[in-house]
Design an enzyme around this catalytic site. Structure first.
Site, PDB file in Angstrom:
ATOM      1  N   TYR A  30       0.841  -1.215   0.000  1.00  0.00           N
ATOM      2  CA  TYR A  30       0.000   0.000   0.000  1.00  0.00           C
ATOM      3  C   TYR A  30       0.870   1.258   0.000  1.00  0.00           C
ATOM      4  O   TYR A  30       1.097   1.870   1.045  1.00  0.00           O
ATOM      5  CB  TYR A  30      -0.905   0.012   1.237  1.00  0.00           C
ATOM      6  CG  TYR A  30      -1.844  -1.161   1.339  1.00  0.00           C
ATOM      7  CD1 TYR A  30      -2.826  -1.393   0.368  1.00  0.00           C
ATOM      8  CD2 TYR A  30      -1.770  -2.053   2.413  1.00  0.00           C
ATOM      9  CE1 TYR A  30      -3.696  -2.463   0.460  1.00  0.00           C
ATOM     10  CE2 TYR A  30      -2.645  -3.132   2.516  1.00  0.00           C
ATOM     11  CZ  TYR A  30      -3.605  -3.331   1.538  1.00  0.00           C
ATOM     12  OH  TYR A  30      -4.466  -4.395   1.647  1.00  0.00           O
ATOM     13  N   ASN A  35      -7.153   6.806   3.603  1.00  0.00           N
ATOM     14  CA  ASN A  35      -7.953   7.699   4.432  1.00  0.00           C
ATOM     15  C   ASN A  35      -8.005   7.295   5.915  1.00  0.00           C
ATOM     16  O   ASN A  35      -7.430   7.985   6.777  1.00  0.00           O
ATOM     17  CB  ASN A  35      -9.359   7.742   3.807  1.00  0.00           C
ATOM     18  CG  ASN A  35     -10.285   8.728   4.443  1.00  0.00           C
ATOM     19  OD1 ASN A  35     -10.276   8.913   5.645  1.00  0.00           O
ATOM     20  ND2 ASN A  35     -11.113   9.376   3.645  1.00  0.00           N
ATOM     21  N   ASP A  37      -6.674   4.828   7.501  1.00  0.00           N
ATOM     22  CA  ASP A  37      -5.354   4.461   8.041  1.00  0.00           C
ATOM     23  C   ASP A  37      -4.682   5.692   8.628  1.00  0.00           C
ATOM     24  O   ASP A  37      -4.150   5.686   9.739  1.00  0.00           O
ATOM     25  CB  ASP A  37      -4.440   3.909   6.946  1.00  0.00           C
ATOM     26  CG  ASP A  37      -4.913   2.585   6.377  1.00  0.00           C
ATOM     27  OD1 ASP A  37      -5.958   2.580   5.712  1.00  0.00           O
ATOM     28  OD2 ASP A  37      -4.239   1.558   6.596  1.00  0.00           O
ATOM     29  N   TYR A  82       1.464  -0.547  -7.550  1.00  0.00           N
ATOM     30  CA  TYR A  82       0.092  -0.653  -7.031  1.00  0.00           C
ATOM     31  C   TYR A  82      -0.920  -0.651  -8.171  1.00  0.00           C
ATOM     32  O   TYR A  82      -0.806   0.120  -9.130  1.00  0.00           O
ATOM     33  CB  TYR A  82      -0.215   0.517  -6.076  1.00  0.00           C
ATOM     34  CG  TYR A  82      -1.607   0.408  -5.491  1.00  0.00           C
ATOM     35  CD1 TYR A  82      -1.851  -0.432  -4.419  1.00  0.00           C
ATOM     36  CD2 TYR A  82      -2.677   1.096  -6.060  1.00  0.00           C
ATOM     37  CE1 TYR A  82      -3.141  -0.570  -3.909  1.00  0.00           C
ATOM     38  CE2 TYR A  82      -3.963   0.971  -5.559  1.00  0.00           C
ATOM     39  CZ  TYR A  82      -4.193   0.131  -4.483  1.00  0.00           C
ATOM     40  OH  TYR A  82      -5.458  -0.006  -3.980  1.00  0.00           O
ATOM     41  N   ASP A 164     -12.893  -4.596   2.929  1.00  0.00           N
ATOM     42  CA  ASP A 164     -13.029  -4.833   1.501  1.00  0.00           C
ATOM     43  C   ASP A 164     -13.622  -6.176   1.080  1.00  0.00           C
ATOM     44  O   ASP A 164     -14.375  -6.243   0.138  1.00  0.00           O
ATOM     45  CB  ASP A 164     -11.642  -4.726   0.833  1.00  0.00           C
ATOM     46  CG  ASP A 164     -10.939  -3.415   1.135  1.00  0.00           C
ATOM     47  OD1 ASP A 164     -11.347  -2.698   2.065  1.00  0.00           O
ATOM     48  OD2 ASP A 164      -9.966  -3.099   0.433  1.00  0.00           O
ATOM     49  N   ARG A 197      -6.093 -13.268  -0.345  1.00  0.00           N
ATOM     50  CA  ARG A 197      -6.627 -12.100  -1.054  1.00  0.00           C
ATOM     51  C   ARG A 197      -7.929 -12.473  -1.776  1.00  0.00           C
ATOM     52  O   ARG A 197      -8.259 -13.645  -1.930  1.00  0.00           O
ATOM     53  CB  ARG A 197      -5.590 -11.592  -2.074  1.00  0.00           C
ATOM     54  CG  ARG A 197      -4.269 -11.156  -1.447  1.00  0.00           C
ATOM     55  CD  ARG A 197      -4.372  -9.888  -0.633  1.00  0.00           C
ATOM     56  NE  ARG A 197      -4.852  -8.762  -1.399  1.00  0.00           N
ATOM     57  CZ  ARG A 197      -5.055  -7.545  -0.877  1.00  0.00           C
ATOM     58  NH1 ARG A 197      -4.822  -7.313   0.408  1.00  0.00           N
ATOM     59  NH2 ARG A 197      -5.499  -6.557  -1.628  1.00  0.00           N
ATOM     60  N   TYR A 350      -8.516 -12.305   4.174  1.00  0.00           N
ATOM     61  CA  TYR A 350      -8.764 -10.895   4.376  1.00  0.00           C
ATOM     62  C   TYR A 350     -10.257 -10.521   4.550  1.00  0.00           C
ATOM     63  O   TYR A 350     -11.074 -10.762   3.663  1.00  0.00           O
ATOM     64  CB  TYR A 350      -8.130 -10.338   3.130  1.00  0.00           C
ATOM     65  CG  TYR A 350      -8.124  -8.978   2.697  1.00  0.00           C
ATOM     66  CD1 TYR A 350      -7.393  -8.019   3.357  1.00  0.00           C
ATOM     67  CD2 TYR A 350      -8.803  -8.655   1.523  1.00  0.00           C
ATOM     68  CE1 TYR A 350      -7.340  -6.753   2.833  1.00  0.00           C
ATOM     69  CE2 TYR A 350      -8.736  -7.397   1.000  1.00  0.00           C
ATOM     70  CZ  TYR A 350      -8.019  -6.447   1.665  1.00  0.00           C
ATOM     71  OH  TYR A 350      -7.965  -5.209   1.130  1.00  0.00           O
ATOM     72  N   TRP A 351     -10.592 -10.054   5.717  1.00  0.00           N
ATOM     73  CA  TRP A 351     -11.928  -9.584   6.116  1.00  0.00           C
ATOM     74  C   TRP A 351     -12.994 -10.677   6.182  1.00  0.00           C
ATOM     75  O   TRP A 351     -14.170 -10.390   6.326  1.00  0.00           O
ATOM     76  CB  TRP A 351     -12.431  -8.429   5.231  1.00  0.00           C
ATOM     77  CG  TRP A 351     -11.647  -7.176   5.457  1.00  0.00           C
ATOM     78  CD1 TRP A 351     -10.773  -6.584   4.591  1.00  0.00           C
ATOM     79  CD2 TRP A 351     -11.620  -6.348   6.636  1.00  0.00           C
ATOM     80  NE1 TRP A 351     -10.218  -5.461   5.152  1.00  0.00           N
ATOM     81  CE2 TRP A 351     -10.713  -5.294   6.401  1.00  0.00           C
ATOM     82  CE3 TRP A 351     -12.275  -6.416   7.879  1.00  0.00           C
ATOM     83  CZ2 TRP A 351     -10.448  -4.310   7.349  1.00  0.00           C
ATOM     84  CZ3 TRP A 351     -12.016  -5.430   8.824  1.00  0.00           C
ATOM     85  CH2 TRP A 351     -11.111  -4.402   8.540  1.00  0.00           C
ATOM     86  N   GLU A 394      -0.567  -6.692   9.433  1.00  0.00           N
ATOM     87  CA  GLU A 394      -1.783  -6.014   8.979  1.00  0.00           C
ATOM     88  C   GLU A 394      -2.996  -6.576   9.724  1.00  0.00           C
ATOM     89  O   GLU A 394      -3.873  -5.842  10.155  1.00  0.00           O
ATOM     90  CB  GLU A 394      -1.954  -6.234   7.472  1.00  0.00           C
ATOM     91  CG  GLU A 394      -3.187  -5.558   6.886  1.00  0.00           C
ATOM     92  CD  GLU A 394      -3.297  -5.731   5.372  1.00  0.00           C
ATOM     93  OE1 GLU A 394      -2.461  -6.440   4.773  1.00  0.00           O
ATOM     94  OE2 GLU A 394      -4.227  -5.145   4.794  1.00  0.00           O
TER      95      GLU A 394
HETATM   96  C1  GLC Z   1      -7.104  -2.703   2.772  1.00  0.00           C
HETATM   97  C2  GLC Z   1      -8.139  -2.573   3.889  1.00  0.00           C
HETATM   98  C3  GLC Z   1      -8.511  -1.125   4.075  1.00  0.00           C
HETATM   99  C4  GLC Z   1      -7.255  -0.311   4.333  1.00  0.00           C
HETATM  100  C5  GLC Z   1      -6.180  -0.561   3.265  1.00  0.00           C
HETATM  101  C6  GLC Z   1      -4.846   0.032   3.646  1.00  0.00           C
HETATM  102  O1  GLC Z   1      -7.607  -2.283   1.562  1.00  0.00           O
HETATM  103  O2  GLC Z   1      -9.274  -3.347   3.610  1.00  0.00           O
HETATM  104  O3  GLC Z   1      -9.403  -0.959   5.144  1.00  0.00           O
HETATM  105  O4  GLC Z   1      -7.547   1.027   4.418  1.00  0.00           O
HETATM  106  O5  GLC Z   1      -5.978  -1.942   3.105  1.00  0.00           O
HETATM  107  O6  GLC Z   1      -4.419  -0.458   4.884  1.00  0.00           O
END
Ligand code: GLC
Length: 429
Positions: A30, A35, A37, A82, A164, A197, A350-351, A394
């Site tokens: 990333y 936002n 974060d 990215y 996400d 992912r 993830y999530w 993370e």
């Molecule tokens: C992933 C997370 C999101 C976060 C981003 C950066 O996309 O789902 O919530 O802001 O990573 O950490």
């Protein structure tokens, strides 16, 4: 590592990920400013550098769109590692190239925290300077994510929820027609194990939603009317309701009487709207697909944010304590992002199961505020031991505690510094 060493490592992670006033979530996976974060990162910086904390949020607001939206990613410089980058989003809403939707609005809450923690009096001026931006962003959410004025906020893309890959989005995403995307190459799976992912079919649809919004020039009213994905989210709704309460306190403190009246109206509207998310059969507030009219059938960690939003009526409270205890018995570490008793639960994808530190922090705050120190402390201790044993990952497996996703993660470090670290607990005592 000792606690003092962990505190030091957490500070070093923030400093290392600092790009000169804003912080990337982690290098590699990333590489831009995200936002929510950034806003959590500000809390971490505030434990050792208040000026730098404010700078983080001010730089986020430099990317605010003319219509009030604060984007989920600011692309201050192009980074080919990215995807999807600025050219795929095709937006032109603000001064800085950005994605086309927002993320959970935690800023008003954190700004209130920064003001209240500062004894120098300097913070109030900085809060006053940002106050109109906060008002504009909140108005934007209500106008374009709750266009009928019902008091619950929708997300136009799974990424707008910040959670996400949640199972709650599955049905609504499946209904999105794959079109206008052309060939593309993902980059996330070259940084992180693909098994953690989203699947390719999901990615095709993520891009199809973006293509549909690009077609209407990201005009927010048109997006609300035509976007193929429009799902009311308890996560964004509760975080927003909480943020409105904190914005009201700021408005009163700054003597903004007219704004304060406006915010009181929003709070009433949201308190009413939250009821639409409640499902008796699940005994929780859950997501609602505004296009199909269907509620989801699972409980996510966001259901627990009702308390953080100030919705602590007896029914909600009893239900959430019951779910909390049931889930506690089932997994080693709280709070899994999805109900471990649900068929879609996956502890490391993830999530769909993993634990996030900043979600634990918000849930714990809700419990602490209603006087339930025991559940709040269980969340804090679990978060601390995940980090002590597995580092600043993370996210973490609720079952084994294994850290996954990106490493040296900024918001994990920030939440350690501001809440999970035993050093912090001692200072607060
Ligand atoms: C992933 C997370 C999101 C976060 C981003 C950066 O996309 O789902 O919530 O802001 O990573 O950490």
């Amino acid at each position: 590592m000792s606690i003092a060493e962990l505190d030091q490592t957490a500070r070093s992670i923030l400093i290392e990920n600092d790009q000169g006033g804003y912080t990337v979530p982690t290098k590699g996976l990333y590489p831009y400013q995200w936002n929510w974060d950034s806003v959590f990162v500000a809390l971490g910086f505030a434990t050792f550098d208040q000026d730098r904390a404010w700078r983080e949020i001010e730089m986020l607001f430099e990317g605010q769109w003319h219509d009030g939206m604060v984007p989920h990613i600011l692309f201050r410089k192009d980074d080919p590692s990215y995807f999807p980058g600025p050219s795929v989003w095709g937006t032109s809403g603000g001064q800085i190239p950005s994605s086309g939707h927002s993320q959970p609005p935690v800023a008003a809450t954190v700004i209130r925290d920064l003001v209240e923690a500062d004894t120098s009096g300097k913070s109030e001026d900085r809060a006053a300077a940002l106050f109109p931006n906060l008002m504009a962003w909140h108005r934007w959410f209500l106008a374009y994510r709750d266009p009928e004025g019902e008091g619950l906020l929708a997300v136009i893309h799974p990424w707008e929820s910040g959670r996400d890959n949640l199972p709650d989005w599955d049905d609504a995403l499946r209904a999105v027609e794959v079109k206008d995307i052309g060939p593309y190459e993902r980059k996330d799976t070259s940084h992180v194990d693909p098994a953690m992912r989203p699947h390719k079919e999901d990615y095709d649809r993520y891009l199809s939603i973006m293509a549909a919004c690009r077609k209407v020039g990201w005009d927010p009213a048109e997006v609300a009317r035509t976007c193929p994905f429009f799902v009311a989210d308890p996560g964004v709704t509760f975080i927003f309701l909480r943020a409105c309460r904190d914005l009201l306190v700021l408005a009163e403190r700054l003597g903004k009487d007219t704004d304060a009246d406006e915010i009181r109206g929003w709070i009433t509207r949201l308190e009413r709207g939250a009821k639409i998310l409640w499902q008796d059969n699940l005994q929780a507030h859950v997501a609602l697909d505004r296009r199909s009219g269907k509620h989801t059938n699972g409980i996510s960690s966001a259901s627990f944010l009702a308390l953080y939003a100030g919705l602590a009526d007896q029914q909600t409270l009893t239900a959430l304590c019951g779910h909390f205890d049931r889930i506690s018995d089932k997994v080693r570490y709280l709070m899994p992002s999805y109900d471990p008793d649900h068929e879609s639960y996956e502890p490391l994808r993830y999530w769909r199961g993993p634990v996030w530190a900043m979600i634990n922090y918000m849930i714990a705050r809700g419990f602490a505020e209603i006087g339930d120190g025991v559940r709040a402390d269980k969340l804090r201790r679990d978060t601390a031991s995940l980090i002590e044993t597995n580092g600043f990952a993370e996210y973490f497996s609720p079952e084994t505690g294994a850290g996954a996703g990106g490493g040296t993660f900024s918001w994990t470090a920030a939440i350690w510094l501001t809440w999970a670290s035993p050093t912090r607990v001692k200072q607060a005592a």
